[in-house]
Design an enzyme around this catalytic site. Structure first.
Site, PDB file in Angstrom:
ATOM      1  N   SER A   7       0.761  -1.169  -0.375  1.00 18.57           N
ATOM      2  CA  SER A   7      -0.037   0.689  -0.021  1.00 18.57           C
ATOM      3  C   SER A   7       0.339   1.554   0.120  1.00 18.57           C
ATOM      4  O   SER A   7       0.702   2.503  -0.508  1.00 18.57           O
ATOM      5  CB  SER A   7      -1.111   0.391   1.043  1.00 18.57           C
ATOM      6  OG  SER A   7      -0.338  -0.544   2.181  1.00 18.57           O
TER       7      SER A   7
ATOM      8  N   HIS B 291      -2.849  -3.201  -6.649  1.00 18.14           N
ATOM      9  CA  HIS B 291      -2.498  -2.771  -4.657  1.00 18.14           C
ATOM     10  C   HIS B 291      -4.095  -2.667  -4.853  1.00 18.14           C
ATOM     11  O   HIS B 291      -5.513  -1.785  -4.949  1.00 18.14           O
ATOM     12  CB  HIS B 291      -2.166  -1.108  -4.960  1.00 18.14           C
ATOM     13  CG  HIS B 291      -2.852  -0.437  -3.002  1.00 18.14           C
ATOM     14  ND1 HIS B 291      -3.500   0.697  -3.529  1.00 18.14           N
ATOM     15  CD2 HIS B 291      -3.092  -1.000  -1.978  1.00 18.14           C
ATOM     16  CE1 HIS B 291      -3.487   0.796  -2.197  1.00 18.14           C
ATOM     17  NE2 HIS B 291      -3.129  -0.254  -1.499  1.00 18.14           N
TER      18      HIS B 291
ATOM     19  N   GLU C 281      -5.346  -0.548  -8.109  1.00 22.54           N
ATOM     20  CA  GLU C 281      -4.558   0.254  -8.131  1.00 22.54           C
ATOM     21  C   GLU C 281      -3.319  -1.016  -9.314  1.00 22.54           C
ATOM     22  O   GLU C 281      -2.172  -1.981  -8.626  1.00 22.54           O
ATOM     23  CB  GLU C 281      -4.080   1.084  -7.621  1.00 22.54           C
ATOM     24  CG  GLU C 281      -4.869   2.451  -7.372  1.00 22.54           C
ATOM     25  CD  GLU C 281      -3.845   3.006  -6.002  1.00 22.54           C
ATOM     26  OE1 GLU C 281      -4.369   3.751  -6.528  1.00 22.54           O
ATOM     27  OE2 GLU C 281      -3.190   2.524  -5.502  1.00 22.54           O
TER      28      GLU C 281
ATOM     29  N   ASN D  64      -4.111   7.159  -2.302  1.00 21.43           N
ATOM     30  CA  ASN D  64      -3.532   7.603  -1.092  1.00 21.43           C
ATOM     31  C   ASN D  64      -3.285   8.822  -2.141  1.00 21.43           C
ATOM     32  O   ASN D  64      -2.950   9.509  -0.542  1.00 21.43           O
ATOM     33  CB  ASN D  64      -2.302   6.538  -0.504  1.00 21.43           C
ATOM     34  CG  ASN D  64      -3.474   5.256   0.044  1.00 21.43           C
ATOM     35  OD1 ASN D  64      -4.753   5.805   0.547  1.00 21.43           O
ATOM     36  ND2 ASN D  64      -2.742   4.516   0.319  1.00 21.43           N
TER      37      ASN D  64
HETATM   38  P1  NAI Z   1      -1.717  -9.308   7.233  1.00 19.97           P
HETATM   39  O1  NAI Z   1      -1.050  -9.032   8.409  1.00 19.97           O
HETATM   40  O2  NAI Z   1      -3.347  -9.454   7.923  1.00 19.97           O
HETATM   41  O3  NAI Z   1      -1.516 -10.785   6.967  1.00 19.97           O
HETATM   42  C1  NAI Z   1      -0.181 -11.442   6.974  1.00 19.97           C
HETATM   43  C2  NAI Z   1      -0.100 -12.297   6.232  1.00 19.97           C
HETATM   44  O4  NAI Z   1       1.009 -12.551   5.432  1.00 19.97           O
HETATM   45  C3  NAI Z   1      -0.381 -12.997   7.321  1.00 19.97           C
HETATM   46  O5  NAI Z   1      -0.520 -13.960   7.157  1.00 19.97           O
HETATM   47  C4  NAI Z   1       1.616 -13.853   7.716  1.00 19.97           C
HETATM   48  O6  NAI Z   1       1.332 -15.230   8.206  1.00 19.97           O
HETATM   49  C5  NAI Z   1       1.421 -13.749   6.056  1.00 19.97           C
HETATM   50  N1  NAI Z   1       3.168 -13.587   6.386  1.00 19.97           N
HETATM   51  C6  NAI Z   1       3.719 -12.358   6.737  1.00 19.97           C
HETATM   52  N2  NAI Z   1       5.129 -12.589   6.627  1.00 19.97           N
HETATM   53  C7  NAI Z   1       4.999 -13.845   5.468  1.00 19.97           C
HETATM   54  C8  NAI Z   1       5.799 -14.117   4.447  1.00 19.97           C
HETATM   55  N3  NAI Z   1       7.503 -13.692   4.040  1.00 19.97           N
HETATM   56  N4  NAI Z   1       5.652 -15.198   3.286  1.00 19.97           N
HETATM   57  C9  NAI Z   1       4.536 -16.268   3.656  1.00 19.97           C
HETATM   58  N5  NAI Z   1       3.175 -15.363   3.624  1.00 19.97           N
HETATM   59  C10 NAI Z   1       3.648 -14.122   5.042  1.00 19.97           C
HETATM   60  O7  NAI Z   1      -1.701  -8.313   6.608  1.00 19.97           O
HETATM   61  P2  NAI Z   1      -2.832  -7.198   5.244  1.00 19.97           P
HETATM   62  O8  NAI Z   1      -3.163  -6.035   6.206  1.00 19.97           O
HETATM   63  O9  NAI Z   1      -2.918  -8.776   4.537  1.00 19.97           O
HETATM   64  O10 NAI Z   1      -1.368  -6.405   4.261  1.00 19.97           O
HETATM   65  C11 NAI Z   1      -1.346  -7.504   3.704  1.00 19.97           C
HETATM   66  C12 NAI Z   1      -0.308  -5.895   2.604  1.00 19.97           C
HETATM   67  O11 NAI Z   1      -1.625  -5.594   1.960  1.00 19.97           O
HETATM   68  C13 NAI Z   1       0.635  -5.631   3.532  1.00 19.97           C
HETATM   69  O12 NAI Z   1       1.358  -5.245   2.075  1.00 19.97           O
HETATM   70  C14 NAI Z   1      -1.006  -3.921   3.188  1.00 19.97           C
HETATM   71  O13 NAI Z   1       0.293  -3.251   3.215  1.00 19.97           O
HETATM   72  C15 NAI Z   1      -1.668  -4.448   2.370  1.00 19.97           C
HETATM   73  N6  NAI Z   1      -2.520  -3.406   2.048  1.00 19.97           N
HETATM   74  C16 NAI Z   1      -3.011  -3.754   3.375  1.00 19.97           C
HETATM   75  C17 NAI Z   1      -4.513  -3.241   3.282  1.00 19.97           C
HETATM   76  C18 NAI Z   1      -5.483  -2.985   4.292  1.00 19.97           C
HETATM   77  O14 NAI Z   1      -6.379  -2.547   4.157  1.00 19.97           O
HETATM   78  N7  NAI Z   1      -5.474  -4.115   5.652  1.00 19.97           N
HETATM   79  C19 NAI Z   1      -5.301  -2.446   2.260  1.00 19.97           C
HETATM   80  C20 NAI Z   1      -4.182  -2.396   1.416  1.00 19.97           C
HETATM   81  C21 NAI Z   1      -3.217  -3.081   1.533  1.00 19.97           C
END
Ligand code: NAI
Length: 512
Positions: A125, A146, A158, A196
């Protein structure tokens, strides 16, 4: 590179099955693609699959998806146990934690494991896609994809091309986004991408109004969710997102833009973040929360004593916007003067666009004690904005309030500001949209689409500018710029040229 994003047997791998990853798995599977879900945390991918199956069952019960389609979507999801399993896919989408070093090493590993024709995409993001790809031997196959949270609900995606991304990659990601029934927009690698970046105006200008004491946070929220039509006020939104989440984004984008004044975060937000007043989740942010519900402060009751007579400054360039106000005044019972100048004790009402009240009083040689201004640009649906100056007599202020509330609409009295609240905020949104177009970050259509679908704005920035008139928006910004001598209000060259040439803000430059 021949890559067919429409191939019936296209395989997608999603790495990281948390909040975002599971949503991406769901829309990919519902879009007819086979999906390998993988998470480094043991059992997490299986849990995500179960979660998706439950969501789809719920949709079947609501009649939104057929049972057969839901079953087929779930059957398309398989669980990956190692990164090597993901390397078999045609496209790998990463949704792991938001840390550059961690993403870089994952992409480096994937780059070694996957054939160069496999596309690697990041759901980052805030990190530059170019930086995520920096350690890859084949950075040309790395792009950004994104999504927005919650993925199945938010249609926008995006697609981001880094400095080394090949056009076939971004084109394929656009097509895959459509297969997932998303609405893709394309942009170059730039801080905040489209959404953003557009959001900088709403998130930074409003706390600024507060710092200047122009209105209270809840008054600003009410003004903006009134006639201008924002779904959520900026302070209620900040509390919902969480100031602990929103403030670092503000800081990061400001840093990445090398301290562009228009994107400067506000010290008031920093203080709240430091003090743990994060918003809804801590029951205290800009608002207080009781039983999870926002406590809405009571507005001051409208005074009842009308002015004996009122005189409206006749402004030729927006007489159409002033006429409905004159009608309300006539119906109130107050005497509406029609002479060329006001009588000695009449309330003087200006309906300025762009001007602050002090400058208007000074330039037009008016009596400051009995002169006020009303924002008519967005129409007269309440709450209406009544602006006073330090010279306004409180008796005249209250009489103007009573008059403006005489047909039952609510009124918010604010301190002097070029562009009141709504004109100022909307002009900043249009300007930031123009700057995005000027910097070739995205096409005018994609900027507008991004703002509407990603931020829920009633209009895209360029569309809104056209609706209000590019000349008016330019004038509001010029007044802000002249009054504050602050570069944050510098009108975008994109806006200036189109306003001067009488062209739509969506008109491209002469040479692509
Ligand atoms: P989250 O914390 O809910 O999920 C991340 C997942 O990735 C976890 O299940 C974790 O176990 C896994 N993980 C971490 N490192 C890993 C690796 N090296 N290999 C495999 N699995 C791994 O995080 P979320 O919120 O889903 O965010 C994920 C990405 O999406 C981030 O880059 C975030 O910036 C982006 N994002 C998040 C948004 C949101 O509103 N939460 C919106 C748009 C983008």
């Amino acid at each position: 590179m021949p890559f067919d994003p429409h191939a019936a047997n296209l395989n997608i791998a999603v790495i990281g099955t948390g909040t975002m990853g599971r949503g991406i798995v769901q829309v990919a599977a519902q879009g007819g693609m086979r999906v390998i879900a993988y998470d480094e945390k043991h059992g997490a991918a299986m849990l995500a699959k179960d979660y998706i199956a439950n969501v789809l069952t719920g949709l079947v019960e609501k009649g939104r998806v057929t049972a057969a389609d839901a079953k087929a979507a779930v059957d398309r999801i398989s669980i990956g146990h190692t990164l090597e399993d993901c390397a078999k896919a045609d496209v790998v989408i990463e949704a792991i934690l938001e840390r550059l070093d961690v993403k870089q090493s994952l992409f480096q590993r994937l780059d070694q494991l996957c054939d160069p024709k496999v596309i690697l995409a990041s759901n980052t993001s805030s990190l530059p896609v170019t930086a995520i790809a920096a350690k890859c031997q084949h950075p040309e196959r790395v792009g950004g994809m994104h999504f927005f949270n919650p993925v199945p609900v938010m249609k926008l995606v995006e697609v981001i091309g880094g400095l080394k991304t090949a056009p076939w990659v971004t084109e394929a990601l656009m097509a895959i986004g459509r297969r997932m029934t998303r609405e893709p927009v394309m942009c170059i690698d730039s801080p905040g991408f489209i959404v953003n970046h557009v959001g900088r105006a709403y998130t930074t200008e409003n706390p600024r109004l507060l710092t200047e004491g122009i209105a209270k946070h809840w008054e600003i929220d009410r003004i903006l969710t009134g006639a201008p039509g924002f779904k959520l006020g900026p302070f209620a939104l900040a509390d919902m997102v969480g100031i602990d989440v929103g403030f670092p984004v503000m800081e990061s984008i400001y840093q990445q833009f090398q301290h562009e004044p228009a994107y400067a975060p506000n010290p008031l937000s920093a203080l709240r973040a430091a003090g743990g007043l994060y918003g809804q989740k801590t029951n205290a942010g800009w608002y207080d929360y009781r039983d999870g519900k926002r406590v809405e402060p009571d507005a001051n009751p409208a005074p009842r004593t009308l002015p004996k007579s009122v005189w409206i400054w006749p402004s030729k360039d927006h007489a159409d916007l002033i006429a409905p106000l004159a009608e309300i005044f006539k119906k109130s019972g107050a005497s509406l003067e029609s002479g060329p100048t006001p009588s000695t004790d009449a309330l003087v009402v200006l309906c300025q666009i762009g001007y602050d009240l002090t400058t208007a009083i000074h330039d037009l040689k008016l009596d400051g004690a009995r002169t006020v201004s009303v924002d008519v640009l967005f129409g007269l649906k309440g709450p209406r904005t009544l602006m006073v100056s330090p010279a306004t007599d409180p008796v005249m202020r209250d009489a103007a309030h009573a008059l403006l509330a005489s047909d039952g609409q609510s009124v918010i009295v604010i301190n002097d500001s070029p562009g009141y609240v709504a004109q100022r905020v909307v002009a900043m949104i249009v300007n930031v949209g123009c700057n995005i177009a000027q910097r070739r970050i995205a096409s005018p259509d994609d900027i507008d689409k991004g703002a509407k679908l990603g931020l829920g704005y009633p209009f895209g920035p360029l569309e809104w500018g056209d609706k209000i008139g590019a000349g008016r928006i330019l004038f509001i910004l010029e007044r802000l710029h002249a009054f504050y001598a602050d570069p944050r209000y510098k009108p975008s060259p994109w806006l200036k040229r189109r306003a001067m040439l009488g062209l739509s803000l969506t008109t491209p430059d002469g040479v692509a």
